[in-house]
Structures are given as C-alpha cells and as structure tokens.
Design a protein around this motif. Sequence first.
Motif, PDB file in Angstrom:
ATOM      1  N   ASN A   1      29.820  33.760  39.911  1.00 12.39           N
ATOM      2  CA  ASN A   1      29.133  33.533  40.938  1.00 12.39           C
ATOM      3  C   ASN A   1      29.594  34.974  42.498  1.00 12.39           C
ATOM      4  O   ASN A   1      30.956  35.342  41.990  1.00 12.39           O
ATOM      5  N   TYR A   2      29.343  34.989  43.507  1.00 14.99           N
ATOM      6  CA  TYR A   2      29.924  35.702  44.147  1.00 14.99           C
ATOM      7  C   TYR A   2      28.483  35.574  45.697  1.00 14.99           C
ATOM      8  O   TYR A   2      27.909  34.894  45.716  1.00 14.99           O
ATOM      9  N   ARG A   3      29.901  35.805  46.529  1.00 18.86           N
ATOM     10  CA  ARG A   3      28.838  35.446  47.585  1.00 18.86           C
ATOM     11  C   ARG A   3      29.954  36.921  48.788  1.00 18.86           C
ATOM     12  O   ARG A   3      31.069  37.074  48.819  1.00 18.86           O
TER      13      ARG A   3
ATOM     14  N   LEU B   1      33.916  31.430  34.712  1.00 17.44           N
ATOM     15  CA  LEU B   1      35.193  31.248  35.921  1.00 17.44           C
ATOM     16  C   LEU B   1      35.475  31.931  36.951  1.00 17.44           C
ATOM     17  O   LEU B   1      35.861  31.267  37.042  1.00 17.44           O
ATOM     18  N   LEU B   2      35.165  32.709  37.442  1.00 19.30           N
ATOM     19  CA  LEU B   2      34.849  33.633  38.080  1.00 19.30           C
ATOM     20  C   LEU B   2      34.860  33.723  39.325  1.00 19.30           C
ATOM     21  O   LEU B   2      32.881  32.989  39.756  1.00 19.30           O
ATOM     22  N   GLU B   3      34.793  33.783  40.202  1.00 16.84           N
ATOM     23  CA  GLU B   3      33.784  33.833  42.362  1.00 16.84           C
ATOM     24  C   GLU B   3      34.727  34.649  43.103  1.00 16.84           C
ATOM     25  O   GLU B   3      35.680  34.957  43.531  1.00 16.84           O
ATOM     26  N   ILE B   4      34.214  35.275  43.035  1.00 14.72           N
ATOM     27  CA  ILE B   4      34.081  37.139  44.014  1.00 14.72           C
ATOM     28  C   ILE B   4      33.494  36.725  45.251  1.00 14.72           C
ATOM     29  O   ILE B   4      32.174  36.030  45.744  1.00 14.72           O
ATOM     30  N   LEU B   5      34.740  36.452  46.244  1.00 21.20           N
ATOM     31  CA  LEU B   5      34.174  36.766  47.800  1.00 21.20           C
ATOM     32  C   LEU B   5      34.828  37.245  48.856  1.00 21.20           C
ATOM     33  O   LEU B   5      35.761  37.698  48.843  1.00 21.20           O
ATOM     34  N   VAL B   6      33.492  37.969  49.544  1.00 23.87           N
ATOM     35  CA  VAL B   6      34.130  38.828  49.592  1.00 23.87           C
ATOM     36  C   VAL B   6      33.579  38.336  51.686  1.00 23.87           C
ATOM     37  O   VAL B   6      32.509  38.342  51.710  1.00 23.87           O
ATOM     38  N   GLY B   7      34.674  38.929  52.489  1.00 30.75           N
ATOM     39  CA  GLY B   7      34.590  38.783  54.082  1.00 30.75           C
ATOM     40  C   GLY B   7      34.115  40.665  54.779  1.00 30.75           C
ATOM     41  O   GLY B   7      34.517  40.851  54.812  1.00 30.75           O
TER      42      GLY B   7
ATOM     43  N   ALA C   1      35.821  28.579  52.098  1.00 33.03           N
ATOM     44  CA  ALA C   1      34.725  28.617  51.410  1.00 33.03           C
ATOM     45  C   ALA C   1      34.827  29.065  49.768  1.00 33.03           C
ATOM     46  O   ALA C   1      33.900  28.387  48.554  1.00 33.03           O
ATOM     47  N   ALA C   2      36.230  28.894  49.261  1.00 35.65           N
ATOM     48  CA  ALA C   2      36.538  29.086  48.118  1.00 35.65           C
ATOM     49  C   ALA C   2      36.269  27.764  46.874  1.00 35.65           C
ATOM     50  O   ALA C   2      36.832  26.802  47.703  1.00 35.65           O
ATOM     51  N   THR C   3      36.276  28.092  46.070  1.00 33.99           N
ATOM     52  CA  THR C   3      36.111  26.548  44.919  1.00 33.99           C
ATOM     53  C   THR C   3      37.037  26.762  44.055  1.00 33.99           C
ATOM     54  O   THR C   3      37.222  25.042  43.511  1.00 33.99           O
TER      55      THR C   3
ATOM     56  N   ARG D   1      39.890  27.938  36.840  1.00 30.96           N
ATOM     57  CA  ARG D   1      38.121  28.889  37.537  1.00 30.96           C
ATOM     58  C   ARG D   1      39.356  29.237  38.592  1.00 30.96           C
ATOM     59  O   ARG D   1      40.490  29.173  39.153  1.00 30.96           O
ATOM     60  N   VAL D   2      38.890  30.774  39.161  1.00 32.20           N
ATOM     61  CA  VAL D   2      39.344  31.792  40.051  1.00 32.20           C
ATOM     62  C   VAL D   2      38.724  32.148  41.656  1.00 32.20           C
ATOM     63  O   VAL D   2      37.586  32.371  40.847  1.00 32.20           O
ATOM     64  N   SER D   3      39.273  31.889  42.245  1.00 27.22           N
ATOM     65  CA  SER D   3      38.051  32.345  43.483  1.00 27.22           C
ATOM     66  C   SER D   3      39.206  34.027  43.704  1.00 27.22           C
ATOM     67  O   SER D   3      40.582  34.341  44.040  1.00 27.22           O
ATOM     68  N   ILE D   4      38.070  35.074  43.801  1.00 30.34           N
ATOM     69  CA  ILE D   4      38.488  36.242  44.384  1.00 30.34           C
ATOM     70  C   ILE D   4      38.330  36.504  45.798  1.00 30.34           C
ATOM     71  O   ILE D   4      36.833  36.669  46.235  1.00 30.34           O
ATOM     72  N   LEU D   5      39.388  36.557  46.666  1.00 31.21           N
ATOM     73  CA  LEU D   5      39.013  36.855  47.869  1.00 31.21           C
ATOM     74  C   LEU D   5      39.409  38.013  48.579  1.00 31.21           C
ATOM     75  O   LEU D   5      39.955  38.972  48.377  1.00 31.21           O
TER      76      LEU D   5
END
Length: 364
Positions: free
Chosen positions: A93-95, A65-71, A119-121, A35-39
């Motif tokens: 997943n995205y937030r 397997l992707l998690e996109i996080l936008v701040g 916040a990334a997992t 799994r990968v978190s993209i910031l």
Amino acid sequence: MYCLLWLVLMAWATWRLATRRGAATPVARPTPWPRVSILVAARNEEGNLPRCLGSLRSLEYPASLLEILVGDDASTDRTRAVAEASLAGYEGNYRVLAITDNLGRARGKANVLAHLARAATADYLLITDADIAVPPTWVAAMLAHAAPGVGTVTGLTVIAGPGLLARLQRLDWLLSLALIQVGTEAGQPLTAMGNNMLVIRPAYQATGGYEALPFSVTEDFALFKAVNAHGFGFRQLFEPAVRATSLPAASWGSLVQQRLRWLRGVAALPWHVQAGLVFFSGYWLVALGLALAGRPGLALAALALKILSSYALTVAASQRAGIARPAWWLVPAFEAYSLALTTHLSLVRLLGRRGIEWKGRTYR
C-alpha cells in the motif's frame, strides 16, 4: 591534566564500542509479522525521492504488510509526480498526500509527520527522510528491538557521497554517532535520528503527537524527549542491518545551516550532557593555550595524541558499523574541518543571527 583525561575517556569509548558492552540485544520478533507504516516527509525532493523510495521498494519484508506514506509539503518542484512515479506498481500500500494545512502546534517537517501519523494505519511507525536510502534488512532489524515498553528505536545513519567535503561529513557523523552510542549504552538518553527511527504508536499517542508538541526544528529530538518523559524506553542501534545512507550537505553553506538547526537540539539537552560536549570540544583551546604559553612541543604532542585517539575510535566505529575505515589522512583533515566549522558556527551565534533557513523557509 585536561588532555590526559580527554584521552582516557576516548580510550574508554573506543573500548566500549569495540567490545559492544551495553549494546541492546534483539528480542523475539512479533508473531505474526506486524503491519508497518513508513513515513517520508518531502519538500522539493524530486531529485532524491527515487533513491529513497527505490530502497523502500527493495525491503526484505512482506510488501502486503507495508504501507508507504509520502507527505508533499507544498513543494514547488515535481516532488508529488516523482513520488507517484517511483511507487507506481508497488505491491504494498502507498499514498502520496498533499499537506496544505497545519495541525495544532506543528510546523514544517513536524507538521507533515503529524499528518502522516494520522493517516497511518499500522501500530509501528518507521520514519525516514527523502535523502535517505535504507538497507533491505531495515524493517525486520528495527522491529527486532521493539521490546515491550520500548517507545523508540533509532538506527545508524552514515554519509555517502563524492568529494572531500562529503568524506569529512561521513567521518564527522561516524565519530559523533559513535560517541552518542557509547553514552546511550551507558544509560543516557541522548538523542534520536528522525531519518532512521521507529516509533511505537502507543508511545506516539501518549505524547499527543507532533501537533501537541512545542515547535522545534529538531522535531525528532522533541518527540524522543516526550516519549521518554511518558515512561517509555528507547534503543539506539549501531549495526549494519539498520545502517541507512544519507546524502551529504552539498556545500559549506548548507552544512552550516544544518548544524545551526542541530544546535537548537543541543540547547535542549540536559546540562550534564551539554557540559560533556563542551569538555570534548575544548581540546583545541587547550592545545592553543600550550602553544601560547611557550610550550609548542607539548601542544604538538597533544594534537598528535588527539589524532591517534580519534583514528582508533574511527577504526572501532567502522568495524562495528560494517563499513570500510576512512583513509588515515582524513583524520588530520577532519581536525581542520572541525575547527573551521566550530569557528564559523561560533561567529554566526556571536553576531546574533537567530533565523534558520530550512527547505526555503525561515524559522526563528
């Protein structure tokens, strides 16, 4: 003598880049795929986010397997709404997180990334910017260099945009990153690019995170140094599979502000690296000295050789990056651009200006 040494070093750099000597080799990818978190840190980026997030939605990696996080860093435009609309219906997943407070010592972009990292997992943190578009192969190609003990992997970023200023910036980035690549492959930890960077969570946590690092407007370099100081290795890549595309600075003024920020990072480099930068940037002064000494023929010959050697490096860098080589006439134009930019930056520094404008904020 100086010009001869400069030309020899440029020829050596061109040869090493063209022959990929010292280039990092991929390792067996993690199995199963991790799994990968993209910031993505964003402040007033409503115009750029659709391009960036569209490229993330097109990644050739399992969306599950992707998690996109936008701040959203206290934007005054429609950044949050645009981000949510661009990611609507995404299978992964995205937030979109509203960043309203500071964590520890972090400020600005570093503070946004500090929040997103918390916040990334996932254990693999991929960082990019809102004005960047990444290739579909980005995630898998970056992970292919996450060897045991490696803390950061930095990809290649090129400029794309219309107009002469954009084309000159494209050449500027290409030549600069080519020389950095040669230095990195020779074993020197020179820098990292926070718009195209993989950080392994254990390496990030070893530093205490952005909230524990001294504030810097070159937060990517600050993290890179801290990770290296904790004994982790690094990889610098110069290949099409990790080649991200950045939008250029839109005006001369914004370009100067960008380079003033980067000079903060240069000031933190080891002395021998700074000496190398001074050496490479002194060619114009030597040519001018030859002209003032009554030897204009030698001065013109020195400049012609400089242009030819720069073009040779441009050809080698373009081939390795998998992009079309710039038109030959851009190289002489680039010399004038470099001289004007160096002069402008020097005058700003000499006049004692300390503050740096960035995303509507002033940093000192």
